[in-house]
Write a protein that holds these residues in place. Structure first.
Motif, mmCIF file in Angstrom:
data_model
loop_
_atom_site.group_PDB
_atom_site.id
_atom_site.type_symbol
_atom_site.label_atom_id
_atom_site.label_comp_id
_atom_site.label_asym_id
_atom_site.label_seq_id
_atom_site.Cartn_x
_atom_site.Cartn_y
_atom_site.Cartn_z
ATOM 1 N N GLU A 39 0.824 -1.208 0.000
ATOM 2 C CA GLU A 39 0.000 0.000 0.000
ATOM 3 C C GLU A 39 0.862 1.265 0.000
ATOM 4 O O GLU A 39 0.548 2.242 -0.686
ATOM 5 C CB GLU A 39 -0.936 -0.009 1.215
ATOM 6 C CG GLU A 39 -1.970 -1.128 1.170
ATOM 7 C CD GLU A 39 -3.389 -0.613 1.158
ATOM 8 O OE1 GLU A 39 -3.615 0.514 0.684
ATOM 9 O OE2 GLU A 39 -4.268 -1.354 1.640
ATOM 10 N N PHE A 40 1.950 1.251 0.757
ATOM 11 C CA PHE A 40 2.810 2.435 0.761
ATOM 12 C C PHE A 40 3.619 2.537 -0.529
ATOM 13 O O PHE A 40 3.963 3.640 -0.959
ATOM 14 C CB PHE A 40 3.713 2.440 1.989
ATOM 15 C CG PHE A 40 3.020 2.955 3.220
ATOM 16 C CD1 PHE A 40 2.888 4.308 3.437
ATOM 17 C CD2 PHE A 40 2.488 2.086 4.154
ATOM 18 C CE1 PHE A 40 2.230 4.798 4.557
ATOM 19 C CE2 PHE A 40 1.829 2.559 5.280
ATOM 20 C CZ PHE A 40 1.699 3.920 5.484
ATOM 21 N N ALA A 104 -10.457 -4.977 1.820
ATOM 22 C CA ALA A 104 -11.132 -3.921 1.055
ATOM 23 C C ALA A 104 -10.216 -2.727 0.812
ATOM 24 O O ALA A 104 -10.172 -2.165 -0.291
ATOM 25 C CB ALA A 104 -12.397 -3.475 1.791
ATOM 26 N N SER A 105 -9.448 -2.327 1.827
ATOM 27 C CA SER A 105 -8.557 -1.175 1.661
ATOM 28 C C SER A 105 -7.454 -1.475 0.653
ATOM 29 O O SER A 105 -7.065 -0.613 -0.141
ATOM 30 C CB SER A 105 -7.945 -0.768 3.011
ATOM 31 O OG SER A 105 -7.020 -1.723 3.473
ATOM 32 N N LEU A 106 -6.953 -2.693 0.661
ATOM 33 C CA LEU A 106 -5.915 -3.088 -0.291
ATOM 34 C C LEU A 106 -6.430 -3.022 -1.723
ATOM 35 O O LEU A 106 -5.749 -2.530 -2.626
ATOM 36 C CB LEU A 106 -5.426 -4.500 0.030
ATOM 37 C CG LEU A 106 -4.323 -5.064 -0.868
ATOM 38 C CD1 LEU A 106 -3.042 -4.273 -0.698
ATOM 39 C CD2 LEU A 106 -4.075 -6.535 -0.550
ATOM 40 N N LEU A 107 -7.647 -3.508 -1.939
ATOM 41 C CA LEU A 107 -8.239 -3.461 -3.280
ATOM 42 C C LEU A 107 -8.432 -2.033 -3.761
ATOM 43 O O LEU A 107 -8.087 -1.695 -4.910
ATOM 44 C CB LEU A 107 -9.582 -4.202 -3.280
ATOM 45 C CG LEU A 107 -9.528 -5.719 -3.391
ATOM 46 C CD1 LEU A 107 -10.925 -6.305 -3.163
ATOM 47 C CD2 LEU A 107 -9.008 -6.147 -4.759
ATOM 48 N N LEU A 108 -8.987 -1.180 -2.925
ATOM 49 C CA LEU A 108 -9.247 0.204 -3.323
ATOM 50 C C LEU A 108 -7.945 0.928 -3.640
ATOM 51 O O LEU A 108 -7.837 1.613 -4.675
ATOM 52 C CB LEU A 108 -10.003 0.932 -2.212
ATOM 53 C CG LEU A 108 -10.316 2.410 -2.476
ATOM 54 C CD1 LEU A 108 -11.180 2.563 -3.725
ATOM 55 C CD2 LEU A 108 -11.008 3.042 -1.267
ATOM 56 N N MET A 109 -6.961 0.783 -2.780
ATOM 57 C CA MET A 109 -5.685 1.461 -2.979
ATOM 58 C C MET A 109 -4.985 0.966 -4.238
ATOM 59 O O MET A 109 -4.531 1.740 -5.081
ATOM 60 C CB MET A 109 -4.797 1.217 -1.759
ATOM 61 C CG MET A 109 -3.439 1.889 -1.837
ATOM 62 S SD MET A 109 -3.571 3.660 -1.668
ATOM 63 C CE MET A 109 -1.854 4.102 -1.564
ATOM 64 N N GLY A 110 -4.901 -0.349 -4.393
ATOM 65 C CA GLY A 110 -4.165 -0.923 -5.507
ATOM 66 C C GLY A 110 -4.777 -0.625 -6.855
ATOM 67 O O GLY A 110 -4.069 -0.274 -7.813
ATOM 68 N N LEU A 111 -6.082 -0.737 -6.951
ATOM 69 C CA LEU A 111 -6.737 -0.496 -8.236
ATOM 70 C C LEU A 111 -6.709 0.987 -8.606
ATOM 71 O O LEU A 111 -6.567 1.335 -9.784
ATOM 72 C CB LEU A 111 -8.173 -1.020 -8.192
ATOM 73 C CG LEU A 111 -8.297 -2.541 -8.023
ATOM 74 C CD1 LEU A 111 -9.763 -2.963 -7.977
ATOM 75 C CD2 LEU A 111 -7.579 -3.280 -9.151
ATOM 76 N N SER A 112 -6.822 1.862 -7.626
ATOM 77 C CA SER A 112 -6.720 3.303 -7.904
ATOM 78 C C SER A 112 -5.338 3.649 -8.439
ATOM 79 O O SER A 112 -5.194 4.434 -9.379
ATOM 80 C CB SER A 112 -6.997 4.107 -6.634
ATOM 81 O OG SER A 112 -8.289 3.855 -6.135
ATOM 82 N N THR A 113 -4.311 3.051 -7.838
ATOM 83 C CA THR A 113 -2.941 3.298 -8.290
ATOM 84 C C THR A 113 -2.733 2.813 -9.711
ATOM 85 O O THR A 113 -2.169 3.519 -10.561
ATOM 86 C CB THR A 113 -1.946 2.591 -7.354
ATOM 87 O OG1 THR A 113 -2.142 3.069 -6.025
ATOM 88 C CG2 THR A 113 -0.511 2.842 -7.786
ATOM 89 N N ALA A 114 -3.179 1.592 -9.997
ATOM 90 C CA ALA A 114 -3.000 1.033 -11.332
ATOM 91 C C ALA A 114 -3.699 1.880 -12.390
ATOM 92 O O ALA A 114 -3.195 2.041 -13.507
ATOM 93 C CB ALA A 114 -3.514 -0.402 -11.362
ATOM 94 N N LEU A 218 -3.549 -9.803 -1.603
ATOM 95 C CA LEU A 218 -4.792 -10.514 -1.304
ATOM 96 C C LEU A 218 -4.521 -11.965 -0.938
ATOM 97 O O LEU A 218 -5.137 -12.517 -0.012
ATOM 98 C CB LEU A 218 -5.726 -10.450 -2.519
ATOM 99 C CG LEU A 218 -6.391 -9.104 -2.793
ATOM 100 C CD1 LEU A 218 -7.210 -9.181 -4.081
ATOM 101 C CD2 LEU A 218 -7.290 -8.684 -1.634
ATOM 102 N N PHE A 219 -3.616 -12.603 -1.651
ATOM 103 C CA PHE A 219 -3.275 -14.004 -1.367
ATOM 104 C C PHE A 219 -2.793 -14.154 0.072
ATOM 105 O O PHE A 219 -3.164 -15.094 0.776
ATOM 106 C CB PHE A 219 -2.194 -14.475 -2.348
ATOM 107 C CG PHE A 219 -1.704 -15.869 -2.073
ATOM 108 C CD1 PHE A 219 -2.457 -16.966 -2.461
ATOM 109 C CD2 PHE A 219 -0.487 -16.075 -1.413
ATOM 110 C CE1 PHE A 219 -2.001 -18.254 -2.195
ATOM 111 C CE2 PHE A 219 -0.040 -17.357 -1.147
ATOM 112 C CZ PHE A 219 -0.797 -18.451 -1.547
ATOM 113 N N VAL A 220 -1.963 -13.210 0.522
ATOM 114 C CA VAL A 220 -1.413 -13.289 1.875
ATOM 115 C C VAL A 220 -2.471 -12.967 2.917
ATOM 116 O O VAL A 220 -2.616 -13.685 3.925
ATOM 117 C CB VAL A 220 -0.219 -12.326 2.011
ATOM 118 C CG1 VAL A 220 0.247 -12.245 3.459
ATOM 119 C CG2 VAL A 220 0.926 -12.782 1.114
#
Length: 441
Positions: A39-40, A104-114, A218-220
């Motif tokens: 995330e960072f 949920a936070s990981l998904l939002l952050m990662g997809l926004s970045t991509a 997500l896997f982890v």
């Protein structure tokens, strides 16, 4: 009537997870570390791009100074969004559980970045390009606003007694690793591509890598269990119905002072990274590759300070180490820019490394310190909001203020600004108690 959380956390025993197996505890440490690192990484990729290329890609019609300020302004949007994310994700983290919110936070952050990597520039979309950039940056901030609190609680609420500082060190290392990865990828691209390729498509590659990193995260995270402390709350049906309101009502002092304690950590980091990267390449004329390489070296100092202070806080106390880091930062702010202005790579590395080491000494113990300030019913909301409010006060405005100060009064004024932030944090932490002996239940 329910007891006050601050009373509960000092009276309930057996809350820390002494019974977790070593394998389970290792999995928790790895999950909290990998999630925050990813995330960072996403967050810092934007900061590096803002300093190097976003001004030209999205604000080509502005002067150099105004384009840089506009780029840093989009960068600051995420800090304004982070407290919103902390309240949103904190609500569900205190109501539903830590694990599901972290996914949920990981998904939002990662997809926004991509999606930033897929966004056409001003030449293609016109004014829509910077507007969409601001929207994606806002969503990044919301996602990261929910990330840190959940990751810190995942580590701290699983940790055995007497080792909360050690376990909190793993999510606290996430920024160091994320920043190192983001800077390293930009350095590789900068050294292997010519300027035209780097500015046309090369800068997008670090953003697009987020698709892969989200899958790994997500896997982890899907393999970990809910924290035993929160599971106990759910079993006893004591989850707060409105955790944000409860934390504002019962813990306003801890919220404000905790946020104030974080100001110097954010101010040091974003001055020494985002602002100094732009200052070094534009004002001082240091080659881009050199500044990126120097930033990589400085990041090692951040990791060292974070690990040293976090792990020592179990024996020496959180408060004492945070105060030491803030005190060092008061002094280092005054030597930061005299070293930078030599334009010598070794001295620039010393300047940035020293600043990030001070930041690490403050930041490392905060992984356990902020959660320990709040009761279990509102811990996600309280720790997250304090952490992210400190980001607004110390991180969002630092590159903007530094750019203006340097333009009006010279680089020394930026150093005084850094020292002033350190004094604010020093006074706030002086007003807080030591917490390492508190129970978490």
């Amino acid at each position: 009537m329910l007891k006050d959380d601050s009373t509960r956390q000092n009276t309930v025993t057996g809350a820390d997870s002494d019974g977790d197996s070593p394998e389970s505890l290792r999995r928790v440490a790895v999950a909290s570390f990998i999630g925050t690192a990813i995330e960072f990484y996403d967050f810092y990729v934007y900061g590096t791009a803002a300093a190097l290329v976003l001004n030209e890609a999205f604000f080509p019609n502005l002067s150099s100074l105004n384009a840089t300020l506009a780029s840093f302004s989009t960068y600051a949007v995420a800090f304004a969004a982070r407290p919103i994310g902390s309240l949103l994700f904190g609500h569900f983290g205190d109501r539903v559980g830590r694990k599901s919110v972290l996914v949920a936070s990981l998904l939002l952050m990662g997809l926004s970045t991509a999606c930033v990597g897929l966004l056409p520039g001003y030449g293609t979309l016109g004014v829509w390009a910077p507007l969409l950039l601001v929207l994606l940056r806002f969503l990044q901030g919301v996602g990261l606003g929910g990330e840190w609190g959940g990751a810190a609680l995942l580590a701290v609420e699983h940790a055995p007694r007497g080792k909360r500082g050690l376990f909190a060190a793993f999510p606290q290392l996430g920024p160091s690793v994320g920043f190192f990865a983001a800077t390293g990828i930009f350095w590789i691209l900068s050294t292997t591509l010519d300027d035209e390729a780097f500015h046309s498509w090369g800068w997008r590659v670090p953003f697009l890598l987020s698709f892969l990193l989200v899958a790994v995260g997500l896997f982890v995270r899907l393999k970990i269990s809910e924290t035993p402390v929160f599971a106990k709350v759910m079993k006893e049906q004591e989850a707060s119905k409105a955790p944000a309101l409860e934390v504002f009502k019962r813990h306003p002092r801890e919220l404000l002072l905790g946020a104030g304690g974080m100001v110097v950590a954010y101010g040091l980091f974003y001055t020494a990274t985002t602002y100094c990267l732009a200052y070094g390449t534009t004002t001082l004329g240091v080659p881009r590759n050199t500044m990126l390489a120097v930033s990589l070296v400085a990041c090692l100092f951040l990791a060292a300070g974070t690990w040293l202070a976090a792990t020592r806080s179990d024996a020496g106390g959180r408060r004492k180490l945070v105060l030491a880091g803030a005190g060092l930062a008061v002094v280092w702010g005054l030597v930061l820019f005299p070293l930078m202005d030599t334009e010598q790579p070794v001295l620039i590395a010393l300047a940035l490394g020293g600043a990030l080491f001070c930041m690490g000494v403050v930041y490392g113990p905060m992984g356990a310190y902020l959660p320990e300030l709040f009761g279990v019913r509102v811990r996600y909301s309280g720790a997250s909001f304090a952490y992210n409010l400190g980001g607004v006060l110390g991180g969002a405005v630092a590159p903007l203020v530094a750019t203006r100060l340097q333009g009006e009064f010279g680089s020394s004024s930026v150093g005084w600004y850094v020292s002033a932030m350190a004094v604010v944090s020093l006074l706030c932490v002086l007003a807080l108690p030591e917490t390492r002996e508190r129970e978490l239940g």
